[in-house]
Every structure is written in structure tokens, then in C-alpha cells.
Write an enzyme that holds these catalytic residues in place. Structure first.
Site, PDB file in Angstrom:
ATOM      1  N   ARG A  82      11.473 -47.284  12.722  1.00  0.00           N
ATOM      2  CA  ARG A  82      12.370 -48.241  13.386  1.00  0.00           C
ATOM      3  C   ARG A  82      12.259 -48.159  14.903  1.00  0.00           C
ATOM      4  O   ARG A  82      12.263 -49.178  15.588  1.00  0.00           O
ATOM      5  CB  ARG A  82      13.806 -48.013  12.914  1.00  0.00           C
ATOM      6  CG  ARG A  82      14.730 -49.148  13.276  1.00  0.00           C
ATOM      7  CD  ARG A  82      16.059 -49.049  12.551  1.00  0.00           C
ATOM      8  NE  ARG A  82      16.786 -47.845  12.913  1.00  0.00           N
ATOM      9  CZ  ARG A  82      17.915 -47.451  12.329  1.00  0.00           C
ATOM     10  NH1 ARG A  82      18.434 -48.153  11.337  1.00  0.00           N
ATOM     11  NH2 ARG A  82      18.527 -46.354  12.716  1.00  0.00           N
ATOM     12  N   LYS A 184      17.014 -51.417  17.729  1.00  0.00           N
ATOM     13  CA  LYS A 184      18.060 -50.515  18.213  1.00  0.00           C
ATOM     14  C   LYS A 184      17.828 -50.297  19.706  1.00  0.00           C
ATOM     15  O   LYS A 184      17.114 -49.389  20.115  1.00  0.00           O
ATOM     16  CB  LYS A 184      18.008 -49.201  17.430  1.00  0.00           C
ATOM     17  CG  LYS A 184      19.392 -48.635  17.158  1.00  0.00           C
ATOM     18  CD  LYS A 184      19.349 -47.522  16.134  1.00  0.00           C
ATOM     19  CE  LYS A 184      20.673 -46.795  16.087  1.00  0.00           C
ATOM     20  NZ  LYS A 184      21.761 -47.563  15.455  1.00  0.00           N
ATOM     21  N   GLU A 220      27.047 -58.464  11.306  1.00  0.00           N
ATOM     22  CA  GLU A 220      27.434 -57.051  11.178  1.00  0.00           C
ATOM     23  C   GLU A 220      28.503 -56.743  12.216  1.00  0.00           C
ATOM     24  O   GLU A 220      29.054 -57.640  12.836  1.00  0.00           O
ATOM     25  CB  GLU A 220      26.205 -56.148  11.315  1.00  0.00           C
ATOM     26  CG  GLU A 220      25.458 -56.264  12.630  1.00  0.00           C
ATOM     27  CD  GLU A 220      24.369 -55.196  12.778  1.00  0.00           C
ATOM     28  OE1 GLU A 220      24.598 -54.043  12.377  1.00  0.00           O
ATOM     29  OE2 GLU A 220      23.300 -55.514  13.310  1.00  0.00           O
TER      30      GLU A 220
HETATM   31  C1  LIG Z   1      22.314 -47.847  14.187  1.00  0.00           C
HETATM   32  C2  LIG Z   1      22.949 -49.129  13.771  1.00  0.00           C
HETATM   33  C3  LIG Z   1      23.371 -49.361  12.451  1.00  0.00           C
HETATM   34  C4  LIG Z   1      23.332 -48.293  11.380  1.00  0.00           C
HETATM   35  O1  LIG Z   1      22.045 -47.882  11.041  1.00  0.00           O
HETATM   36  P1  LIG Z   1      21.805 -46.506  10.273  1.00  0.00           P
HETATM   37  O2  LIG Z   1      20.326 -46.391  10.233  1.00  0.00           O
HETATM   38  O3  LIG Z   1      22.395 -46.652   8.924  1.00  0.00           O
HETATM   39  O4  LIG Z   1      22.469 -45.440  11.074  1.00  0.00           O
HETATM   40  C5  LIG Z   1      23.884 -50.601  12.136  1.00  0.00           C
HETATM   41  N1  LIG Z   1      24.012 -51.572  13.071  1.00  0.00           N
HETATM   42  C6  LIG Z   1      23.626 -51.386  14.349  1.00  0.00           C
HETATM   43  C7  LIG Z   1      23.785 -52.492  15.312  1.00  0.00           C
HETATM   44  C8  LIG Z   1      23.085 -50.160  14.741  1.00  0.00           C
HETATM   45  O5  LIG Z   1      22.714 -49.989  16.011  1.00  0.00           O
END
Ligand SMILES: *Cc1c(COP(=O)(O)O)cnc(C)c1O
Length: 341
Positions: A82, A184, A220
Site C-alpha cells: 500500500r 494513505k 468512509e
Molecule cells: C489507514 C486508514 C484506514 C484503515 O486501514 P487499515 O489498513 O485497516 O488500518 C481506513 N481509512 C483511511 C482513510 C485510512 O487512512
């Protein structure tokens, strides 16, 4: 190895420097060999790319102690993939996957005394990140970068049980269509800060973001994906190109199908159908699942039948199974648990 003298169950989620962090620098088109450092500070040029144009990406994962006493991390290969995708989107060099895993191993071993014991509910949070480090004034990608992993112990997410939270439908948008919602990057968080501070002021725990184009579909929250359960027990999670692909959410969908025999689907979820769901939760590394009890849509409330006292039954089962797998109490799918020592 002697553990640090910390009351593990009483620490919260705040930065506490540990003994070592991993550092590697990218210069002249290549990464150096990387090293462990005891220095928590970074000296940067005043014009560093990250300071001017926010060229930075990050990850989050945990190292913790399993029931049989091993220090492990959960699916770090997916974090490596990722952050590579995030870096590519921001025109940053990729830190190779094998090196990412090696860096995770090195930094966790060096900080083994900071990995909380099994049963404490606490974990050692790992924050891998990368940023443009040389001076950039014209708008373009930096030429030099630093990749770093800092670690900090964090307490149990739910102290005294997981209480359902109340969220609101946000009037702000998180991610544009064809934007950066699926990577991210710190920039996605910078713009969410006003919305979350405002949500807290109004008495809500989190923001539910809808798709910015039509404002009809669930995306989300600022930092966690949604998972819903229908009245007939099917698990549903929103699909969109501007949602961050949560590793927890992907793992939960697998657990739903392969461990619990539930039907699970990733599809577009219209806000209009949310009122018909039986359970709702937010998933991410920090909490695994936070149950949502209530959604406020501009004064109109959606109250899930699971209520405000405890998790709904299906979400509870998903939570118990995934945390059981993580902690070594339930057999894990191949490759999920990465043993460090
Ligand atoms: C990090 C993150 C998540 C959760 O991802 P995980 O890999 O399950 O920790 C969900 N939404 C956003 C916007 C994030 O930055």
C-alpha cells in the site's frame, strides 16, 4: 529481555519516543542501506518538499505479543504494497517490499522491550512514512526522500469494553473522484481536521463522508472504512475508487466468508439504504472494529437495532474471530501472522 517499566493498560494513544527508529535516505536515484537511529529528531532544509507541497505518505501497523509469547506483526506485506502504491501516486520513489519488511523486523527487534505483553491490550504502534526532504520551490516532486519507521507504545483502544459511537453525515468532502482518497497520504488528513474538530464540537465522534460527486453513496470516515450487516446477516462494505483500502476491512471480509460462513459483498452502498441495516462498524488497525450505534443526518437520526450499549452480534463475532487470529488463539490463514521473534 527485560520489558520497560510501563503500566501498559493505562497508556493512551499518544506519542512516546522509544529507543530506536529506522531511517533510510533516497538520493541520486537510490536508497541507502538504512540504519537504526536513537535520534527522534529530523533536521530539514526550510524549503523541504514535504514542508512546501506536502509530499508525504504513511502507514500504520502494530507489533504485539501473541498468546504463545511471540512478537509478531499482522500482514505487513500489505502495508508494504500500500505504501508503494501511495508513493507512486505522489511521484515518490518506491521503498521496496522486501526492504520494508526487513525494516519492520529490525525496528521491532531493536524495540522489543517496548512491545507490550500478551493480555495487556496494549501494542507497539509502527508508523512507517516517507517524505520529500530536499529543497523544492518550483512545483515538482523532490529528488531526495527519507523513509522512516517510528514506533510508540499505545494502550488498549477500548478501555472497559467497546461502546458504540455516534457519527454524523459530514457536509465536507474527504476525497475527490479521481483524487487521492485511495492512498494513505498526510494531505487527506490535513483537510479532514476541520471537519473532525467541528464534529467533536457538535458532540459527534466521527464524520461519515459521502461520495462528493452525487452525495448519495457512503464512502468512509476520516480514518476507517465502514462495514454493515443486513437484517438477514449479510456483511456489506462500500466499494469506491476513493476509499482507502483498509487491511482490516479486507481481512474481516475474508473472515466473514471463510471462518464464519457469512455472505459478504463489496458494493456501492447508498446512504438511503443505511437505515435498513442491522449493524454498523468502523474498521481500521487501531480499533479493529468500532461499533456505530447512531448516525445523525442533519438532525435526522438512524439508530441501529444493536443499540448504544454493545456491539451487534455479527460485528462482535467478526471482532472476536479476527482478534483471535491476530493474537494466535485461532489458526490464521497462511501468511497473515509475521513472526519477528
Ligand atoms: C489507514 C486508514 C484506514 C484503515 O486501514 P487499515 O489498513 O485497516 O488500518 C481506513 N481509512 C483511511 C482513510 C485510512 O487512512
Amino acid at each position: 529481555m527485560e520489558k520497560k517499566n510501563i503500566d501498559w493498560s493505562s497508556i493512551g494513544f499518544a506519542y512516546m519516543p522509544t529507543d530506536y527508529r529506522y531511517v533510510s535516505n533516497f538520493k541520486d536515484g537510490k536508497w541507502d542501506e538504512g540504519t537504526l537511529s536513537t535520534d527522534p529528531n529530523i533536521v530539514l532544509n526550510e524549503c523541504a518538499g514535504v514542508l512546501q507541497y506536502s509530499q508525504s505518505v504513511f502507514e500504520g501497523l502494530k507489533a504485539y505479543t501473541t498468546e504463545d509469547g511471540h512478537i509478531v506483526t499482522f500482514r505487513p506485506d500489505l502495508n508494504a504494497e500500500r505504501i508503494a502504491a501511495s508513493a507512486a501516486r505522489l511521484e515518490m520513489p518506491v521503498f521496496p517490499k522486501e526492504r520494508f519488511i526487513d525494516a519492520v523486523e529490525q525496528v521491532v527487534k531493536a524495540n522489543a522491550a517496548w512491545v507490550p505483553p500478551y493480555g495487556s491490550g496494549a501494542t507497539l504502534y509502527l508508523r512507517p512514512y516517507m517524505f520529500g526532504s530536499n529543497a523544492v520551490i518550483g512545483v515538482k516532486p523532490a529528488d531526495e526522500y527519507q523513509f522512516r519507521i517510528l514506533t510508540t507504545p499505545v494502550g488498549p483502544y477500548f478501555k472497559g469494553g467497546a461502546k458504540p459511537i455516534t457519527i454524523r453525515v459530514s457536509d465536507y468532502d474527504r476525497a475527490a473522484p479521481c483524487g487521492t482518497g485511495n492512498i494513505k497520504a498526510g494531505l487527506n488528513y490535513a483537510m479532514s481536521l476541520h471537519a473532525i474538530v467541528d464534529a467533536h464540537k457538535q458532540g459527534f465522534d466521527e464524520n461519515m463522508y459521502l461520495d462528493p460527486k452525487t452525495r448519495t453513496k457512503v464512502e468512509e470516515t476520516g480514518g476507517a472504512n465502514f462495514i454493515f450487516v443486513t437484517k438477514d446477516g449479510k456483511v456489506v462494505t462500500p466499494k469506491s475508487d476513493s476509499i482507502l483500502p483498509s487491511i482490516t476491512r479486507r481481512s474481516l471480509i475474508y473472515v466473514a466468508k471463510e471462518y464464519l460462513g457469512l455472505e459478504a459483498e463489496e458494493r456501492e452502498v447508498y446512504f438511503d439504504e443505511v437505515k435498513d441495516f442491522a449493524e454498523c462498524g468502523l474498521c481500521g488497525t487501531a480499533a479493529v472494529i468500532s461499533p456505530v450505534g447512531k448516525i445523525n443526518d442533519h438532525g435526522k437520526e438512524i439508530c441501529f437495532p444493536s443499540g448504544m450499549e454493545k456491539m451487534g452480534p455479527v460485528i462482535q463475532k467478526l471482532y472476536d474471530t479476527l482478534t483471535g487470529i491476530q493474537m494466535g488463539r485461532i489458526e490464521a490463514p497462511k501468511g497473515w501472522i509475521h513472526v519477528i521473534e
